[in-house]
Write an enzyme that holds these catalytic residues in place. Structure first.
Site, PDB file in Angstrom:
ATOM      1  N   TYR A  78       0.825  -1.194   0.000  1.00 21.03           N
ATOM      2  CA  TYR A  78       0.000   0.000   0.000  1.00 21.03           C
ATOM      3  C   TYR A  78       0.865   1.252   0.000  1.00 21.03           C
ATOM      4  CZ  TYR A  78      -3.575  -3.373   1.461  1.00 21.03           C
ATOM      5  OH  TYR A  78      -4.417  -4.462   1.541  1.00 21.03           O
TER       6      TYR A  78
ATOM      7  N   HIS B 174      -0.383 -12.219   0.764  1.00 24.00           N
ATOM      8  CA  HIS B 174      -1.187 -11.202   0.098  1.00 24.00           C
ATOM      9  C   HIS B 174      -1.580 -11.639  -1.319  1.00 24.00           C
ATOM     10  CE1 HIS B 174      -1.563  -6.503  -0.357  1.00 24.00           C
ATOM     11  NE2 HIS B 174      -2.693  -7.144  -0.608  1.00 24.00           N
TER      12      HIS B 174
END
Length: 404
Positions: free
Chosen positions: A132, A199
């Site tokens: 992110y 992820h």
């Protein structure tokens, strides 16, 4: 109770009960006669906007820290057990992707203040990832957590997704996974995370590498005391079933996004399978990454034209009735006890406070009816409510094809 293994108390002298009046946000004692037997208290003793809580430290989660938290706010926040982890997590949790300026430019000082306020008001689960903002979200979050008692929150981050371009975005290897956690801990300025997650598994060249390299590396990280629990994340639902059935590494949590929202509730089909294994179930993005908002989704949103059009029409329909579809979407996702916590990302203090209000408030009868109507009118007719496969196909096409 019988069979609980706990010693049975000889007697209970008294229990004090209070209720929270949502209209005034204050705790009050029931307006009942002192002669009313405790076990025959009825709803007539309480105002219509109240809900019962026990005035006892038992009502406070293990993350409560005297002197840091707003106790009244914490008592108002519902908590659920995150599967076999035993963690008592707030039903509303903080997705920290927004701190990485993923959706818009952000103000770092506001982000720092937002994290502190979220925790003080009872949110106790924060989810982030090195991907992110290409480490920015973790870095800003680390600054925000400085000075906050470590006991006050559960922290989750991720491994295997990193860069901004297809060539350097994913690395599911054993070695890179071991390296990644040390980098994340340094940015977050903590000694451990509570949950470490692989992820977006669907972007691996094969789920075999997740099973043979990524997850064993996370298991080593857990053995080293750098994480407490192991999780997996992704968009395609069948991958969760496949990994949980095949992996020899104990997996504690799954994180699914945009799969339990007004426009797509297909994650419900996985609940029984997960509950049988006592898996912690984390839902993310109740507004489907902007689809269920008046502003609409960002240009890069992978949803099909059919889904985008239905969501746009649904938002306009709600707006015509003076209702924000995002409010309905939040209530829809938070209402299901099958999902232990719902991650909502924001870098705006105003949005955070509106999100918290969603937890405390109930929809009017008209809003409940509208929510049902919107699902029936716009979303149930969809030929396909999801976009599974779209992003991985684009990713591997940019790299010249998936390895055989």
């Amino acid at each position: 109770g019988r069979g609980s293994g706990r010693p049975r108390p000889a007697s209970v002298k008294a229990v004090k009960i209070v209720y929270y009046d949502r209209a005034s946000s204050r705790s009050r004692e029931p307006e009942c006669s002192a002669k009313t037997p405790l076990l025959t208290l009825t709803t007539s003793c309480f105002s219509p906007s109240s809900r019962l809580v026990f005035d006892s430290t038992m009502s406070l989660p293990p993350t409560y820290v005297e002197g840091f938290h707003d106790k009244d706010a914490v008592l108002r926040m519902p908590y659920r057990t995150l599967g076999k982890t035993g963690l008592q997590v707030s039903v509303l949790s903080l997705g920290a992707s927004s701190l990485g300026s993923v959706f818009r430019k952000t103000d770092e000082s506001e982000c720092v203040a937002l994290v502190k306020e979220a925790l003080q008001k009872g949110i106790n689960y924060i989810d982030v990832a090195p991907f992110y903002g290409q480490t920015k979200a973790e870095t800003v979050l680390g600054k925000a957590l400085e000075g906050i008692p470590r006991q006050a929150y559960y922290l989750a981050t991720k491994v295997c997704r990193y860069g901004a371009t297809p060539a350097d975005m994913f690395d599911f290897s054993h070695e890179r996974t071991l390296q990644s956690i040390d980098e994340s801990l340094a940015r977050l300025k903590v000694d451990y995370v509570d949950v470490l997650q692989v992820h977006d598994m669907e972007f691996a060249s094969s789920l075999d590498i997740v099973i043979k390299e990524s997850l064993p590396a996370v298991e080593k990280i857990k053995a080293a005391g750098k994480c407490r629990f192991i999780g997996i994340t992704g968009y395609p639902l069948d991958n969760f079933r496949s990994i949980l059935e095949r992996s020899t590494v104990q997996i504690d949590t799954i994180l699914t996004y945009c799969r339990y929202s007004m426009n797509d509730s297909t994650a419900l089909g996985l609940i029984n399978f997960l509950e049988e294994r006592k898996i912690g179930i984390i839902n993310a993005s109740p507004i489907s990454m902007g689809l269920l908002s008046n502003r609409g989704p960002p240009e890069w949103h992978p949803a099909t034209p059919e889904i985008k059009d239905a969501c746009k029409k649904a938002a306009q329909y709600c707006e015509e009735k003076s209702v924000d579809i995002s409010k309905l979407a939040m209530h829809y996702s938070l209402s299901s006890p099958s999902f232990h916590t719902t991650l909502v990302g924001t870098a705006s203090l105003g949005n955070l406070r509106r999100n918290l209000a969603t937890v405390y408030e109930t929809l009017t009868d008209e809003e409940k009816q509208l929510s049902t109507e919107v699902v029936e009118k716009f979303f149930k007719p969809l030929s396909c409510p999801h976009w599974e496969g779209v992003q991985p196909e684009e990713h591997w096409a940019a790299l010249g094809g998936r390895p055989q």
